[in-house]
Scaffold this active site. Sequence first.
Site, mmCIF file in Angstrom:
data_model
loop_
_atom_site.group_PDB
_atom_site.id
_atom_site.type_symbol
_atom_site.label_atom_id
_atom_site.label_comp_id
_atom_site.label_asym_id
_atom_site.label_seq_id
_atom_site.Cartn_x
_atom_site.Cartn_y
_atom_site.Cartn_z
ATOM 1 N N GLY A 1 38.115 47.473 45.714
ATOM 2 C CA GLY A 1 38.483 48.868 46.297
ATOM 3 C C GLY A 1 38.300 50.012 45.127
ATOM 4 O O GLY A 1 39.349 50.151 44.004
ATOM 5 N N HIS A 2 37.323 50.755 44.904
ATOM 6 C CA HIS A 2 37.151 51.584 43.797
ATOM 7 C C HIS A 2 37.582 52.996 44.411
ATOM 8 O O HIS A 2 36.604 53.363 45.157
ATOM 9 C CB HIS A 2 35.817 51.547 43.196
ATOM 10 C CG HIS A 2 35.747 50.494 42.438
ATOM 11 N ND1 HIS A 2 34.136 49.830 41.812
ATOM 12 C CD2 HIS A 2 36.474 49.377 42.065
ATOM 13 C CE1 HIS A 2 34.447 48.733 41.308
ATOM 14 N NE2 HIS A 2 35.798 48.427 41.234
ATOM 15 N N LYS B 1 38.473 51.848 37.335
ATOM 16 C CA LYS B 1 36.972 51.794 37.138
ATOM 17 C C LYS B 1 36.248 52.742 38.074
ATOM 18 O O LYS B 1 35.276 53.155 37.346
ATOM 19 C CB LYS B 1 36.586 50.236 37.428
ATOM 20 C CG LYS B 1 37.182 49.407 36.475
ATOM 21 C CD LYS B 1 36.587 48.050 36.655
ATOM 22 C CE LYS B 1 37.102 47.402 37.993
ATOM 23 N NZ LYS B 1 38.685 47.216 37.892
ATOM 24 N N ARG C 1 48.306 46.285 49.611
ATOM 25 C CA ARG C 1 49.745 45.318 48.851
ATOM 26 C C ARG C 1 50.298 46.274 47.816
ATOM 27 O O ARG C 1 49.628 46.678 47.100
ATOM 28 C CB ARG C 1 49.256 44.072 48.550
ATOM 29 C CG ARG C 1 48.759 43.011 49.744
ATOM 30 C CD ARG C 1 48.292 41.724 49.097
ATOM 31 N NE ARG C 1 47.163 41.935 48.531
ATOM 32 C CZ ARG C 1 46.658 40.833 47.755
ATOM 33 N NH1 ARG C 1 47.270 39.630 47.931
ATOM 34 N NH2 ARG C 1 45.464 40.632 47.246
ATOM 35 N N GLN D 1 36.965 44.148 39.913
ATOM 36 C CA GLN D 1 38.226 43.301 39.497
ATOM 37 C C GLN D 1 38.611 43.350 37.939
ATOM 38 O O GLN D 1 38.185 44.560 37.424
ATOM 39 C CB GLN D 1 38.243 41.649 39.810
ATOM 40 C CG GLN D 1 38.072 41.457 41.365
ATOM 41 C CD GLN D 1 36.697 41.568 42.001
ATOM 42 O OE1 GLN D 1 35.817 41.174 41.710
ATOM 43 N NE2 GLN D 1 36.938 42.235 43.388
ATOM 44 N N THR E 1 39.772 35.424 40.731
ATOM 45 C CA THR E 1 39.013 35.445 41.723
ATOM 46 C C THR E 1 37.511 34.724 41.592
ATOM 47 O O THR E 1 37.837 33.865 40.402
ATOM 48 C CB THR E 1 38.142 37.065 42.028
ATOM 49 O OG1 THR E 1 37.556 37.145 43.158
ATOM 50 C CG2 THR E 1 37.480 37.487 40.759
ATOM 51 N N LEU F 1 47.603 57.463 31.948
ATOM 52 C CA LEU F 1 48.496 57.779 31.025
ATOM 53 C C LEU F 1 49.779 58.912 31.522
ATOM 54 O O LEU F 1 50.749 58.486 31.088
ATOM 55 C CB LEU F 1 48.023 58.638 29.739
ATOM 56 C CG LEU F 1 48.490 58.941 28.471
ATOM 57 C CD1 LEU F 1 49.068 57.627 27.835
ATOM 58 C CD2 LEU F 1 47.939 59.737 27.641
ATOM 59 N N ASP G 1 42.192 47.107 39.026
ATOM 60 C CA ASP G 1 42.755 48.308 39.392
ATOM 61 C C ASP G 1 43.122 49.166 38.265
ATOM 62 O O ASP G 1 44.211 49.931 38.140
ATOM 63 C CB ASP G 1 43.969 47.965 40.350
ATOM 64 C CG ASP G 1 43.892 47.000 41.305
ATOM 65 O OD1 ASP G 1 42.941 47.319 42.062
ATOM 66 O OD2 ASP G 1 44.682 46.243 41.417
ATOM 67 N N GLU G 2 42.157 49.071 37.106
ATOM 68 C CA GLU G 2 42.226 49.854 36.037
ATOM 69 C C GLU G 2 41.745 51.214 36.176
ATOM 70 O O GLU G 2 41.861 52.336 35.382
ATOM 71 C CB GLU G 2 41.885 49.295 35.025
ATOM 72 C CG GLU G 2 42.042 47.957 34.475
ATOM 73 C CD GLU G 2 41.458 46.662 34.971
ATOM 74 O OE1 GLU G 2 40.576 47.136 36.095
ATOM 75 O OE2 GLU G 2 41.593 45.698 34.677
HETATM 76 P P1 IMP Z 1 39.853 37.120 45.805
HETATM 77 O O1 IMP Z 1 39.062 37.789 45.180
HETATM 78 O O2 IMP Z 1 40.215 37.788 47.260
HETATM 79 O O3 IMP Z 1 39.538 35.705 46.044
HETATM 80 O O4 IMP Z 1 41.470 37.077 45.359
HETATM 81 C C1 IMP Z 1 41.639 36.414 44.272
HETATM 82 C C2 IMP Z 1 42.772 37.209 43.300
HETATM 83 O O5 IMP Z 1 41.993 38.381 42.836
HETATM 84 C C3 IMP Z 1 44.101 37.652 44.041
HETATM 85 O O6 IMP Z 1 44.958 37.525 43.259
HETATM 86 C C4 IMP Z 1 43.610 38.804 44.311
HETATM 87 O O7 IMP Z 1 44.766 39.765 44.560
HETATM 88 C C5 IMP Z 1 42.958 39.337 43.142
HETATM 89 N N1 IMP Z 1 41.843 40.511 43.419
HETATM 90 C C6 IMP Z 1 40.560 40.410 43.927
HETATM 91 N N2 IMP Z 1 40.186 41.464 43.970
HETATM 92 C C7 IMP Z 1 40.736 42.360 43.362
HETATM 93 C C8 IMP Z 1 40.773 44.044 43.125
HETATM 94 O O8 IMP Z 1 39.498 44.561 43.312
HETATM 95 N N3 IMP Z 1 41.811 44.345 42.276
HETATM 96 C C9 IMP Z 1 42.849 43.829 41.938
HETATM 97 N N4 IMP Z 1 42.877 42.300 42.183
HETATM 98 C C10 IMP Z 1 42.066 41.817 42.711
#
Ligand code: IMP
Length: 423
Positions: A40-41, A16, A302, A223, A238, A331, A13-14
Amino acid sequence: MPVNILIGTQWGDEGKGKLIDVLTENTDIVVRFQGGNNAGHTVEIGDKKYVLHLVPSGIFRPGTLCVIGNGLVVDPISLMEEMLDLKARGLDISVIQLSTKAHLIFEYHKLADALNEAASASGRKIGTTKRGIGPAYSDKAARIGIRAIQMQNLAEFEKTFREQAVKYNCIFKGHGAPEMDVDAAWQKVKAAAEFLNPYITDTVLTVNRAARAGKNILCEGAQGALLDIDHGTYPFVTSSNTTSGGACTGAGIAPKYITSVWGVMKAYTTRVGEGPFPTELKDAAGENLRKVGNEYGATTGRPRRCGWFDAVASRYSCMINGVDKLAITKLDVLDGLDELKICTAYEVDGQITEDMPSDTRALNEVKPVYESMPGWKCSTADVRSYYDLPANARKYLERIAGLVSAEIAIISVGPKREQTFMA
Ligand code: IMP
């Protein structure tokens, strides 16, 4: 023949998506190389907002080829829906290519993901997006996964899908969990397969031919590096390699072609899901960052956990990714603060360390060592050049760049395309 990689340096969630959109102005191909629709971009163009989950962020630049690489796990139904939505909004989806070798996610993976989470003891839950990512990558590693190429032979595909679904139903039954309706699931998967078939191709050839022809290629990470299966805060990660090395395997491109690595870094830190987060703010200051930064997951909605900039974790991340250029985002979210804190080291059992511990449990126990910097207390949202930033904002940026040993190349002060400038 520039082949750039862009990755998130924190826990995701930086920003990207926005950066890729900005960087793709002169890019021929954007390749996603790992993850799935857990990502989610968000990209805002004019008064329109788009959230992409599988389709590369190059889709907003006409003529840019958008490759969904072999390193992904793809939910065919989600991909079809995302493509149809983009088409309905006037975008050209004929530029999308799906790798023959990408693995597929089905309903049984999502059910297994939810079951694993529900069955995990407290303290072991990952807080996944429940998109079936972990179970699909497990099937891939166990060599029982189903790949996109199999969608091109529907009869064979149906047989394998049903066999796998029945096996998973046995597991669900054994756990007293609801079983899936295999016939209903197959009908949906079949429709998605028929829709996706024209887009399935050997993208490794596409990417390598383009690299040899000197085209501009951008490999888009999803991610963040601290969620990498090898280098992140395991097991709270992940299931793929989110770091720059993952681009070579996940796009099928040799290291010799890579020219640079862009690291996208938020000016503070956030994390979604479980796992250690040394600089997390559980007070009003954290709530303020969440509110001002609109820190809610683009995929699951969330609330994100928020905290100060962690230079220890970010330095480690820049090291393992070989970040050449930093893009600092959000920033502007810090604009109203009187004082900013930066974590420069961790205190572990009375000892000060500047290194990231590999023991994830130890990371839960560390005490962040902070240094404070004065805020700038004015809006940066309309600033369009580095030297127009308030002096304290520049000092803050220079300090974090120094601490992570990388050079700042881009600064973003808001969600819009135009709220971005070179440093
Ligand atoms: P999974 O990728 O759904 O298996 O989740 C594993 C971990 O990665 C969890 O803590 C998720 O909240 C986190 N995560 C997965 N995709 C994202 C993303 O795009 N942004 C932030 N956290 C993510």
